[in-house]
Design a protein around this motif. Structure first.
Motif, PDB file in Angstrom:
ATOM      1  N   SER A  15       0.817  -1.201   0.000  1.00 27.73           N
ATOM      2  CA  SER A  15       0.000   0.000   0.000  1.00 27.73           C
ATOM      3  C   SER A  15       0.855   1.258   0.000  1.00 27.73           C
ATOM      4  O   SER A  15       1.741   1.418   0.847  1.00 27.73           O
ATOM      5  N   GLY A  16       0.590   2.148  -0.950  1.00 28.22           N
ATOM      6  CA  GLY A  16       1.261   3.439  -0.980  1.00 28.22           C
ATOM      7  C   GLY A  16       2.592   3.461  -1.674  1.00 28.22           C
ATOM      8  O   GLY A  16       3.173   4.534  -1.848  1.00 28.22           O
ATOM      9  N   TRP A  17       3.124   2.335  -2.101  1.00 27.16           N
ATOM     10  CA  TRP A  17       4.433   2.296  -2.747  1.00 27.16           C
ATOM     11  C   TRP A  17       4.302   2.484  -4.258  1.00 27.16           C
ATOM     12  O   TRP A  17       3.481   1.841  -4.904  1.00 27.16           O
ATOM     13  N   GLU A  18       5.114   3.387  -4.807  1.00 28.20           N
ATOM     14  CA  GLU A  18       5.183   3.615  -6.246  1.00 28.20           C
ATOM     15  C   GLU A  18       6.564   3.173  -6.724  1.00 28.20           C
ATOM     16  O   GLU A  18       7.590   3.692  -6.259  1.00 28.20           O
ATOM     17  N   ILE A  19       6.622   2.210  -7.627  1.00 29.43           N
ATOM     18  CA  ILE A  19       7.896   1.682  -8.124  1.00 29.43           C
ATOM     19  C   ILE A  19       8.412   2.569  -9.254  1.00 29.43           C
ATOM     20  O   ILE A  19       7.737   2.763 -10.268  1.00 29.43           O
ATOM     21  N   LEU A  20       9.618   3.102  -9.074  1.00 28.14           N
ATOM     22  CA  LEU A  20      10.260   3.930 -10.095  1.00 28.14           C
ATOM     23  C   LEU A  20      11.102   3.101 -11.046  1.00 28.14           C
ATOM     24  O   LEU A  20      11.236   3.424 -12.226  1.00 28.14           O
ATOM     25  N   SER A  21      11.687   2.017 -10.533  1.00 29.23           N
ATOM     26  CA  SER A  21      12.517   1.150 -11.367  1.00 29.23           C
ATOM     27  C   SER A  21      12.567  -0.235 -10.752  1.00 29.23           C
ATOM     28  O   SER A  21      12.720  -0.371  -9.535  1.00 29.23           O
ATOM     29  N   ASP A  22      12.404  -1.267 -11.591  1.00 34.53           N
ATOM     30  CA  ASP A  22      12.620  -2.641 -11.132  1.00 34.53           C
ATOM     31  C   ASP A  22      13.528  -3.395 -12.107  1.00 34.53           C
ATOM     32  O   ASP A  22      13.455  -4.609 -12.232  1.00 34.53           O
ATOM     33  N   THR A  23      14.389  -2.640 -12.784  1.00 36.71           N
ATOM     34  CA  THR A  23      15.395  -3.221 -13.674  1.00 36.71           C
ATOM     35  C   THR A  23      16.713  -3.334 -12.914  1.00 36.71           C
ATOM     36  O   THR A  23      17.291  -2.314 -12.518  1.00 36.71           O
ATOM     37  N   PRO A  24      17.230  -4.543 -12.671  1.00 39.45           N
ATOM     38  CA  PRO A  24      18.482  -4.687 -11.908  1.00 39.45           C
ATOM     39  C   PRO A  24      19.657  -3.982 -12.589  1.00 39.45           C
ATOM     40  O   PRO A  24      19.794  -4.012 -13.813  1.00 39.45           O
ATOM     41  N   ALA A  25      20.483  -3.339 -11.774  1.00 37.58           N
ATOM     42  CA  ALA A  25      21.686  -2.658 -12.277  1.00 37.58           C
ATOM     43  C   ALA A  25      22.741  -2.685 -11.185  1.00 37.58           C
ATOM     44  O   ALA A  25      22.424  -2.694  -9.996  1.00 37.58           O
ATOM     45  N   THR A  26      24.009  -2.709 -11.596  1.00 40.01           N
ATOM     46  CA  THR A  26      25.130  -2.743 -10.652  1.00 40.01           C
ATOM     47  C   THR A  26      25.860  -1.407 -10.670  1.00 40.01           C
ATOM     48  O   THR A  26      26.166  -0.873 -11.743  1.00 40.01           O
ATOM     49  N   TYR A  27      26.159  -0.880  -9.478  1.00 39.15           N
ATOM     50  CA  TYR A  27      26.833   0.404  -9.348  1.00 39.15           C
ATOM     51  C   TYR A  27      28.056   0.250  -8.446  1.00 39.15           C
ATOM     52  O   TYR A  27      27.959  -0.330  -7.363  1.00 39.15           O
ATOM     53  N   ASP A  28      29.194   0.776  -8.903  1.00 40.85           N
ATOM     54  CA  ASP A  28      30.389   0.838  -8.066  1.00 40.85           C
ATOM     55  C   ASP A  28      30.366   2.162  -7.317  1.00 40.85           C
ATOM     56  O   ASP A  28      30.545   3.228  -7.909  1.00 40.85           O
ATOM     57  N   LEU A  29      30.144   2.093  -6.014  1.00 47.29           N
ATOM     58  CA  LEU A  29      30.025   3.313  -5.216  1.00 47.29           C
ATOM     59  C   LEU A  29      31.275   4.179  -5.296  1.00 47.29           C
ATOM     60  O   LEU A  29      31.200   5.409  -5.263  1.00 47.29           O
ATOM     61  N   LEU A  30      32.445   3.536  -5.395  1.00 46.28           N
ATOM     62  CA  LEU A  30      33.688   4.318  -5.358  1.00 46.28           C
ATOM     63  C   LEU A  30      33.928   5.091  -6.650  1.00 46.28           C
ATOM     64  O   LEU A  30      34.824   5.939  -6.705  1.00 46.28           O
ATOM     65  N   ALA A  31      33.137   4.806  -7.680  1.00 45.22           N
ATOM     66  CA  ALA A  31      33.203   5.617  -8.894  1.00 45.22           C
ATOM     67  C   ALA A  31      32.345   6.873  -8.770  1.00 45.22           C
ATOM     68  O   ALA A  31      32.380   7.734  -9.652  1.00 45.22           O
ATOM     69  N   LEU A  32      31.609   6.988  -7.667  1.00 49.46           N
ATOM     70  CA  LEU A  32      30.675   8.098  -7.473  1.00 49.46           C
ATOM     71  C   LEU A  32      31.170   8.994  -6.347  1.00 49.46           C
ATOM     72  O   LEU A  32      30.663   8.975  -5.231  1.00 49.46           O
ATOM     73  N   ARG A  33      32.169   9.799  -6.628  1.00 45.23           N
ATOM     74  CA  ARG A  33      32.698  10.718  -5.619  1.00 45.23           C
ATOM     75  C   ARG A  33      33.159  11.995  -6.296  1.00 45.23           C
ATOM     76  O   ARG A  33      33.205  12.081  -7.516  1.00 45.23           O
ATOM     77  N   ASN A  34      33.485  13.015  -5.488  1.00 48.66           N
ATOM     78  CA  ASN A  34      33.891  14.322  -6.004  1.00 48.66           C
ATOM     79  C   ASN A  34      32.855  14.903  -6.960  1.00 48.66           C
ATOM     80  O   ASN A  34      33.170  15.408  -8.032  1.00 48.66           O
ATOM     81  N   GLY A  35      31.569  14.808  -6.554  1.00 45.86           N
ATOM     82  CA  GLY A  35      30.510  15.421  -7.346  1.00 45.86           C
ATOM     83  C   GLY A  35      30.004  14.579  -8.487  1.00 45.86           C
ATOM     84  O   GLY A  35      29.249  15.084  -9.323  1.00 45.86           O
ATOM     85  N   VAL A  36      30.405  13.296  -8.553  1.00 41.15           N
ATOM     86  CA  VAL A  36      29.909  12.409  -9.612  1.00 41.15           C
ATOM     87  C   VAL A  36      28.635  11.720  -9.131  1.00 41.15           C
ATOM     88  O   VAL A  36      28.599  11.143  -8.044  1.00 41.15           O
ATOM     89  N   PHE A  37      27.593  11.772  -9.961  1.00 39.82           N
ATOM     90  CA  PHE A  37      26.315  11.163  -9.637  1.00 39.82           C
ATOM     91  C   PHE A  37      25.882  10.260 -10.778  1.00 39.82           C
ATOM     92  O   PHE A  37      26.291  10.449 -11.914  1.00 39.82           O
ATOM     93  N   THR A  38      25.037   9.289 -10.465  1.00 39.48           N
ATOM     94  CA  THR A  38      24.412   8.474 -11.496  1.00 39.48           C
ATOM     95  C   THR A  38      22.929   8.368 -11.186  1.00 39.48           C
ATOM     96  O   THR A  38      22.521   8.309 -10.020  1.00 39.48           O
ATOM     97  N   THR A  39      22.105   8.368 -12.222  1.00 40.80           N
ATOM     98  CA  THR A  39      20.666   8.228 -12.041  1.00 40.80           C
ATOM     99  C   THR A  39      20.319   6.757 -11.887  1.00 40.80           C
ATOM    100  O   THR A  39      20.663   5.937 -12.745  1.00 40.80           O
ATOM    101  N   ILE A  40      19.658   6.406 -10.797  1.00 36.32           N
ATOM    102  CA  ILE A  40      19.292   5.011 -10.563  1.00 36.32           C
ATOM    103  C   ILE A  40      17.805   4.753 -10.803  1.00 36.32           C
ATOM    104  O   ILE A  40      17.401   3.591 -10.905  1.00 36.32           O
ATOM    105  N   ALA A  41      16.989   5.806 -10.898  1.00 31.42           N
ATOM    106  CA  ALA A  41      15.568   5.613 -11.139  1.00 31.42           C
ATOM    107  C   ALA A  41      14.936   6.932 -11.555  1.00 31.42           C
ATOM    108  O   ALA A  41      15.332   8.003 -11.090  1.00 31.42           O
ATOM    109  N   GLU A  42      13.938   6.829 -12.431  1.00 31.58           N
ATOM    110  CA  GLU A  42      13.159   7.996 -12.833  1.00 31.58           C
ATOM    111  C   GLU A  42      11.803   7.499 -13.321  1.00 31.58           C
ATOM    112  O   GLU A  42      11.721   6.493 -14.031  1.00 31.58           O
ATOM    113  N   GLY A  43      10.734   8.186 -12.933  1.00 25.47           N
ATOM    114  CA  GLY A  43       9.422   7.758 -13.378  1.00 25.47           C
ATOM    115  C   GLY A  43       8.326   8.717 -12.996  1.00 25.47           C
ATOM    116  O   GLY A  43       8.507   9.628 -12.183  1.00 25.47           O
TER     117      GLY A  43
END
Length: 272
Positions: free
Chosen positions: A73-101
């Motif tokens: 109840s109340g949950w809206e799914i933005l993404s259910d496509t599996p993806a792998t992210y290396d956290l250490l590649a996301l630093r010093n202002g680097v971002f990646t989009t993981i969901a949009e809907g």
């Protein structure tokens, strides 16, 4: 070494924080975009398999706890496509989009992040499985209230702190207990610069009063950035190894929607 806290959303997201140029299918819907960044940790890589990203509409579901079956109840799914992210590649202002809907416009109180099998951590060139308790079933619920405007866009960042989230157990296994903040891009600024020499192993800290509010490791070319800093004055500390000397730049001003550029910061040697 000073205690690491959280870094957050890049200034580049600020321009999109208001109304979107997207065209939702209904005037009663809005668009949610979720990005992810990381405060660095002393690992070679931290690879997370994200299988689902959802947001919760209305009141916080305080009755749900880790290990219990989720209510839908109340949950809206933005993404259910599996993806792998290396956290250490996301630093010093680097971002990646993981969901949009598109979701119904209204008030939301939580983000749920489900993680899948296959997540791992790399330490000194060796890959270890990353145990993810409860993240595979009920998911991790991140409390953070926000409003989705009709026919508009809201952007949020998940600020993941790898150094505080990955723990080595007594049995030599690695376990994930996420330390994450949900950060909206409202009225914030940043600091950037470059340390010289660029090959120095260093940590950088943005300090307000006695609180360390952001931390990062400069890139290989010496550049670094602190993002999502509230306007004010910060001391920027650069901690290095011998034979170089630690350096602190006092009272660096930060204003909303801009970066304060420190330029090149020349590190001195201990004997100087």
């Amino acid at each position: 070494m000073r205690k690491l806290l959280l870094v957050a959303l890049a200034i580049g997201l600020l321009a999109a924080a208001g109304c979107s140029t997207h065209s939702p299918v209904s005037s009663t819907q809005g668009t949610v975009r979720i990005t992810m960044t990381d405060a660095p940790g002393e690992f070679d890589a931290v690879n997370l398999v994200v299988t689902q990203v959802a947001i919760h509409r209305g009141l916080a579901d305080s009755l749900e706890t880790e290990g219990m079956e989720d209510s839908v109840s109340g949950w809206e799914i933005l993404s259910d496509t599996p993806a792998t992210y290396d956290l250490l590649a996301l630093r010093n202002g680097v971002f990646t989009t993981i969901a949009e809907g598109l979701v119904p416009a209204g008030h939301y109180t939580q983000i749920r992040l489900k993680l899948g099998p296959g997540s791992n951590v790399v330490v000194d060139g060796t890959t270890y499985p990353l145990t993810v308790p409860s993240g595979l079933q009920s998911g991790y619920k991140l409390v953070g209230e926000f409003d989705v405007p009709a026919s508009g866009l809201v952007e949020l960042a998940l600020d993941f702190d790898a150094a505080r989230s990955v723990h080595r157990t007594g049995a030599g296994r690695y376990m994930l207990k996420p330390t994450v903040r949900v950060m909206p891009p409202y009225d914030v600024g940043g600091i950037k610069g470059t340390i010289v020499p660029d090959s120095t192993a260093a940590w950088g800290y943005a300090i307000a009063g006695t609180d360390t509010v952001a931390a990062t490791m400069p890139a290989l070319d010496g550049s670094f950035a602190f993002v999502l800093l509230t306007p004010g004055s910060y001391d920027v500390a650069i901690d290095v190894e011998a034979p170089l000397r630690d350096t602190t730049l006092a009272a660096v001003p930060v204003t909303a929607q801009s970066f304060t550029d420190l330029g090149e910061i020349l590190l001195q040697y201990l004997e100087d």
